[in-house]
Design an enzyme around this catalytic site. Structure first.
Site, PDB file in Angstrom:
ATOM      1  N   GLU A  38       8.819 -15.671   7.195  1.00  0.00           N
ATOM      2  CA  GLU A  38       8.286 -14.576   8.020  1.00  0.00           C
ATOM      3  C   GLU A  38       9.116 -14.484   9.303  1.00  0.00           C
ATOM      4  O   GLU A  38       9.353 -15.476   9.959  1.00  0.00           O
ATOM      5  CB  GLU A  38       6.812 -14.830   8.331  1.00  0.00           C
ATOM      6  CG  GLU A  38       6.190 -13.994   9.435  1.00  0.00           C
ATOM      7  CD  GLU A  38       6.310 -12.484   9.238  1.00  0.00           C
ATOM      8  OE1 GLU A  38       6.015 -11.985   8.150  1.00  0.00           O
ATOM      9  OE2 GLU A  38       6.727 -11.812  10.212  1.00  0.00           O
ATOM     10  N   ARG A 125      -8.426  -6.159  10.899  1.00  0.00           N
ATOM     11  CA  ARG A 125      -7.214  -6.715  10.273  1.00  0.00           C
ATOM     12  C   ARG A 125      -6.884  -8.122  10.747  1.00  0.00           C
ATOM     13  O   ARG A 125      -6.587  -9.018   9.954  1.00  0.00           O
ATOM     14  CB  ARG A 125      -6.014  -5.808  10.557  1.00  0.00           C
ATOM     15  CG  ARG A 125      -5.986  -4.598   9.672  1.00  0.00           C
ATOM     16  CD  ARG A 125      -4.751  -3.765   9.937  1.00  0.00           C
ATOM     17  NE  ARG A 125      -4.819  -2.553   9.168  1.00  0.00           N
ATOM     18  CZ  ARG A 125      -4.035  -2.261   8.121  1.00  0.00           C
ATOM     19  NH1 ARG A 125      -3.096  -3.087   7.752  1.00  0.00           N
ATOM     20  NH2 ARG A 125      -4.173  -1.128   7.479  1.00  0.00           N
ATOM     21  N   ARG A 207      -5.130   5.738  16.337  1.00  0.00           N
ATOM     22  CA  ARG A 207      -6.046   4.672  15.895  1.00  0.00           C
ATOM     23  C   ARG A 207      -6.664   3.980  17.101  1.00  0.00           C
ATOM     24  O   ARG A 207      -5.976   3.707  18.084  1.00  0.00           O
ATOM     25  CB  ARG A 207      -5.296   3.623  15.077  1.00  0.00           C
ATOM     26  CG  ARG A 207      -4.600   4.195  13.877  1.00  0.00           C
ATOM     27  CD  ARG A 207      -3.620   3.200  13.272  1.00  0.00           C
ATOM     28  NE  ARG A 207      -4.240   2.300  12.318  1.00  0.00           N
ATOM     29  CZ  ARG A 207      -3.556   1.401  11.616  1.00  0.00           C
ATOM     30  NH1 ARG A 207      -2.265   1.268  11.761  1.00  0.00           N
ATOM     31  NH2 ARG A 207      -4.170   0.616  10.770  1.00  0.00           N
ATOM     32  N   ASP A 328       4.206  -2.707   0.288  1.00  0.00           N
ATOM     33  CA  ASP A 328       4.872  -1.575   0.931  1.00  0.00           C
ATOM     34  C   ASP A 328       6.383  -1.612   0.741  1.00  0.00           C
ATOM     35  O   ASP A 328       7.044  -0.572   0.762  1.00  0.00           O
ATOM     36  CB  ASP A 328       4.562  -1.566   2.436  1.00  0.00           C
ATOM     37  CG  ASP A 328       3.225  -0.908   2.757  1.00  0.00           C
ATOM     38  OD1 ASP A 328       2.435  -0.684   1.813  1.00  0.00           O
ATOM     39  OD2 ASP A 328       2.966  -0.617   3.943  1.00  0.00           O
ATOM     40  N   ALA A 341      -2.609  -1.514   0.790  1.00  0.00           N
ATOM     41  CA  ALA A 341      -2.665  -2.972   0.681  1.00  0.00           C
ATOM     42  C   ALA A 341      -3.265  -3.356  -0.672  1.00  0.00           C
ATOM     43  O   ALA A 341      -2.809  -4.296  -1.329  1.00  0.00           O
ATOM     44  CB  ALA A 341      -3.509  -3.547   1.814  1.00  0.00           C
TER      45      ALA A 341
HETATM   46  C1  FAD Z   1      -3.444   4.030   9.489  1.00  0.00           C
HETATM   47  C2  FAD Z   1      -3.385   3.161   8.264  1.00  0.00           C
HETATM   48  C3  FAD Z   1      -4.559   2.799   7.631  1.00  0.00           C
HETATM   49  C4  FAD Z   1      -4.513   2.019   6.456  1.00  0.00           C
HETATM   50  N1  FAD Z   1      -5.690   1.684   5.847  1.00  0.00           N
HETATM   51  C5  FAD Z   1      -5.654   0.970   4.695  1.00  0.00           C
HETATM   52  C6  FAD Z   1      -6.879   0.606   4.039  1.00  0.00           C
HETATM   53  O1  FAD Z   1      -7.987   0.878   4.516  1.00  0.00           O
HETATM   54  N2  FAD Z   1      -6.789  -0.079   2.849  1.00  0.00           N
HETATM   55  C7  FAD Z   1      -5.579  -0.434   2.289  1.00  0.00           C
HETATM   56  O2  FAD Z   1      -5.556  -1.043   1.194  1.00  0.00           O
HETATM   57  N3  FAD Z   1      -4.410  -0.108   2.907  1.00  0.00           N
HETATM   58  C8  FAD Z   1      -4.420   0.565   4.082  1.00  0.00           C
HETATM   59  N4  FAD Z   1      -3.243   0.877   4.715  1.00  0.00           N
HETATM   60  C9  FAD Z   1      -1.968   0.434   4.120  1.00  0.00           C
HETATM   61  C10 FAD Z   1      -1.728  -1.034   4.424  1.00  0.00           C
HETATM   62  O3  FAD Z   1      -1.815  -1.241   5.818  1.00  0.00           O
HETATM   63  C11 FAD Z   1      -0.355  -1.468   3.922  1.00  0.00           C
HETATM   64  O4  FAD Z   1      -0.160  -1.018   2.615  1.00  0.00           O
HETATM   65  C12 FAD Z   1      -0.244  -2.989   3.951  1.00  0.00           C
HETATM   66  O5  FAD Z   1      -0.493  -3.496   5.244  1.00  0.00           O
HETATM   67  C13 FAD Z   1       1.147  -3.419   3.491  1.00  0.00           C
HETATM   68  O6  FAD Z   1       1.193  -4.827   3.463  1.00  0.00           O
HETATM   69  P1  FAD Z   1       2.561  -5.566   3.150  1.00  0.00           P
HETATM   70  O7  FAD Z   1       2.244  -7.025   3.166  1.00  0.00           O
HETATM   71  O8  FAD Z   1       3.219  -4.981   1.960  1.00  0.00           O
HETATM   72  O9  FAD Z   1       3.517  -5.210   4.385  1.00  0.00           O
HETATM   73  P2  FAD Z   1       3.333  -5.561   5.926  1.00  0.00           P
HETATM   74  O10 FAD Z   1       1.928  -5.733   6.302  1.00  0.00           O
HETATM   75  O11 FAD Z   1       4.140  -4.535   6.671  1.00  0.00           O
HETATM   76  O12 FAD Z   1       4.023  -6.987   6.083  1.00  0.00           O
HETATM   77  C14 FAD Z   1       5.419  -7.139   6.057  1.00  0.00           C
HETATM   78  C15 FAD Z   1       5.757  -8.479   6.703  1.00  0.00           C
HETATM   79  O13 FAD Z   1       7.149  -8.735   6.499  1.00  0.00           O
HETATM   80  C16 FAD Z   1       7.720  -9.225   7.695  1.00  0.00           C
HETATM   81  N5  FAD Z   1       9.158  -8.894   7.634  1.00  0.00           N
HETATM   82  C17 FAD Z   1       9.717  -7.656   7.690  1.00  0.00           C
HETATM   83  N6  FAD Z   1      11.055  -7.760   7.572  1.00  0.00           N
HETATM   84  C18 FAD Z   1      11.338  -9.080   7.436  1.00  0.00           C
HETATM   85  C19 FAD Z   1      12.544  -9.814   7.258  1.00  0.00           C
HETATM   86  N7  FAD Z   1      13.738  -9.194   7.209  1.00  0.00           N
HETATM   87  N8  FAD Z   1      12.476 -11.166   7.156  1.00  0.00           N
HETATM   88  C20 FAD Z   1      11.265 -11.814   7.201  1.00  0.00           C
HETATM   89  N9  FAD Z   1      10.091 -11.173   7.375  1.00  0.00           N
HETATM   90  C21 FAD Z   1      10.130  -9.812   7.477  1.00  0.00           C
HETATM   91  C22 FAD Z   1       6.961  -8.479   8.791  1.00  0.00           C
HETATM   92  O14 FAD Z   1       7.054  -9.152  10.035  1.00  0.00           O
HETATM   93  C23 FAD Z   1       5.546  -8.488   8.213  1.00  0.00           C
HETATM   94  O15 FAD Z   1       4.824  -9.654   8.566  1.00  0.00           O
HETATM   95  C24 FAD Z   1      -3.254   1.619   5.910  1.00  0.00           C
HETATM   96  C25 FAD Z   1      -2.067   1.958   6.568  1.00  0.00           C
HETATM   97  C26 FAD Z   1      -2.126   2.711   7.745  1.00  0.00           C
HETATM   98  C27 FAD Z   1      -0.828   3.066   8.423  1.00  0.00           C
END
Ligand code: FAD
Length: 485
Positions: A38, A125, A207, A328, A341
């Site tokens: 991370e 969150r 938000r 994502d 998510a």
């Molecule tokens: C307004 C809003 C409301 C939402 N509401 C919902 C909801 O109610 N329910 C739902 O299911 N989804 C919801 N979502 C979507 C959800 O937030 C995302 O789909 C989810 O957080 C994605 O998780 P992730 O782990 O894929 O990515 P992220 O949470 O973006 O995590 C990525 C991680 O990778 C790390 N990282 C990035 N690049 C590097 C690198 N090069 N090297 C090492 N680490 C790195 C970052 O620091 C981070 O910790 C919402 C989104 C928004 C914008």
């Protein structure tokens, strides 16, 4: 250099967001060695509330039941304390109102959508992350590791991950859970490929988390403690209680015609910009009293979040060799189904299932090489997962148009709008998880048939049995979803 026939897979997960954490928990549950890299100095979640659809909760239970424990520990039911939970998503006309009846006038209820017992509960969150992190052993994570490059040193060698601090690490495969601006996506698709980057949807989200003691006197207890969606022309507002009803999570979505340059691909701040309550009030000028009151509760200063997604250039594949994408990083979607998510959790379950099979092959078939086994598992992942997650990206855009009365097939005809929302939501919620698991297992076994002595694969049915009790109170099980207006 590590041998490729060591028997156990070493998995690297890049990114410790919700999808990276959940996938890691599932691998640890299956005794598959994993390390999360991370970039931040600790786990952190940005943003306010998150809620999970039924399919996501069911997948969490299959990944590892402790994940459902974590959700249950922080989820806030809709409905006032002591009252039975309110299991309906509520859609209101936030725009049309009777100006002669300001005091008595309220948003007209357009429809209700049953979301299952205690369906769609809100979680704070940061609180959810704190709960999940409790289950991650310290040896399974390294912080301040920003992934920069991967060296493939040949089929019989582990991959070499390189980080911005000059250090490196080895792994048999890499799962890119590095979010919407994924570096791993660039690695999989190539930096010149437009599909390596997300694009602005021309929507923004304002938000805020508002203390409930300020909210209840203004909008009343029912609105404060129940999820509401206020629809209207080219904008909408969603709110639901979080933190045990101590806070109201408010998200106001609006159009943003101007471009929003992505800027520093490693930054986060450039996806938000400072805004004020007055900015939101200007967007919702002329809307009904409920929406106006909710906006009056917002803090003076507020963040405006740019909504990016992968709609314009979907990734044609989530896999390259022994590297894959999840969450994502693979398929960032606009948040209008509340499912980004959640669908990442499905990816995590798929990967855990396949890597468990791969591990069983390695321990039972001495002639199987790690590289071949990993590549086969990831090819199956790439055959099974993309159609559903690409659909989510498209449907998230469409359902927003429905909420905002501009969808070409539904317009302002609310019966049609609700039918469309219901059909899309049901497609998401009633996901055939067993079907997915069967497709994954069959696909893998067509490449590596199990040897007669192989018994390393855990039966998903057993997981489900163990998970059942955990899911009570947070999941829609055997739901008979219906509409009431
Ligand atoms: C307004 C809003 C409301 C939402 N509401 C919902 C909801 O109610 N329910 C739902 O299911 N989804 C919801 N979502 C979507 C959800 O937030 C995302 O789909 C989810 O957080 C994605 O998780 P992730 O782990 O894929 O990515 P992220 O949470 O973006 O995590 C990525 C991680 O990778 C790390 N990282 C990035 N690049 C590097 C690198 N090069 N090297 C090492 N680490 C790195 C970052 O620091 C981070 O910790 C919402 C989104 C928004 C914008």
């Amino acid at each position: 250099m590590a041998s490729q026939n060591a028997g156990k897979l070493q998995v690297a997960i890049v990114g410790g967001g919700i999808v990276g954490l959940i996938t890691a928990l599932g691998l640890l549950k299956r005794n598959i060695p994993v390390k999360i890299y991370e970039q931040a100095s600790s786990f952190r979640e940005i943003g306010a509330g998150v809620a999970f659809t039924a399919n996501a909760l069911q997948c969490m239970a299959l990944v590892d039941p402790v994940i459902v424990d974590a959700v249950n520990a922080v989820a806030t039911q809709n409905g006032q304390e002591g009252a039975p939970p309110n299991d309906y998503l509520r859609y209101h006309d936030g725009y049309n109102w009777d100006p002669n009846d300001i005091e008595g006038s309220d948003d007209k209820l357009l429809g209700l959508l049953y979301s299952g017992y205690k369906g769609f509960q809100g979680c704070h969150r940061a609180a959810l992350l704190d709960e999940l992190v409790k289950y991650i052993p310290s040896h399974a994570v390294e912080f301040r590791k920003r992934f920069t490059e991967c060296k493939d040193r040949g089929p019989n060698e582990r991959l070499l991950l390189q980080f911005s601090d000059g250090t490196s690490a080895e792994a048999d495969l890499i799962i890119g859970c590095d979010g919407i601006k994924s570096k791993i996506r660039q690695l999989v698709l190539g930096p010149e490929n437009p599909a390596s980057y997300p694009y602005f949807t021309h929507k923004v989200a304002y938000r805020a988390l508002i203390p409930m003691e300020r909210v209840e006197p203004v909008i009343g207890a029912f609105k404060a403690y129940n999820q509401h969606m206020h629809t209207g022309p080219r904008a909408h507002i969603l709110h639901f209680p979080v933190s045990g009803g101590k806070l109201l999570n408010v998200v106001a979505f609006a159009a943003e015609p101007a471009d929003w340059p992505l800027g520093d691909p490693n930054g986060v701040r450039n996806m938000t910009s400072p805004a004020t309550r007055a900015d939101v009030a200007a967007v919702f000028q002329g809307w009904g009293p409920t929406v106006t009151k909710i906006i009056s509760l917002l803090p003076d200063d507020i963040d405006k979040w740019a909504i990016f997604d992968t709609y314009d250039h979907p990734a044609p594949t989530y896999v390259r060799g022994r590297v894959c994408l999840a969450g994502d990083a693979a398929h960032a979607a606009a948040p209008h189904h509340g499912a980004g998510a959640g669908i990442g959790v499905e990816d995590g379950l798929a990967l855990c299932t396949l890597l468990e099979q791969a591990t069983a092959t390695l321990s039972s078939q001495t002639n199987a090489t790690t590289g071949a086994v990993v590549e086969a598992a990831l090819q199956v992942y790439d055959a099974v997962r993309p159609p559903r997650s690409r659909w989510l990206v498209q449907s998230s855009r469409s359902v927003c148009d429905v909420y905002e009365w501009v969808h070409p097939e539904t317009g302002e005809d609310w019966d049609k709008c609700l039918a469309e929302i219901t059909a899309r939501s049901h497609r998401l919620w009633y996901f055939d998880i067993d079907g997915m698991l069967k497709e994954l297992r069959d696909g893998y076994e067509s490449r590596f048939p199990p040897s007669s002595s192989s018994s390393g694969v855990v039966d998903a049915g057993k997981f489900a049995e163990g998970a059942k009790g955990k899911m009570d109170g947070a999941v829609m099980e055997n739901v008979a979803i219906g509409i009431a207006t």
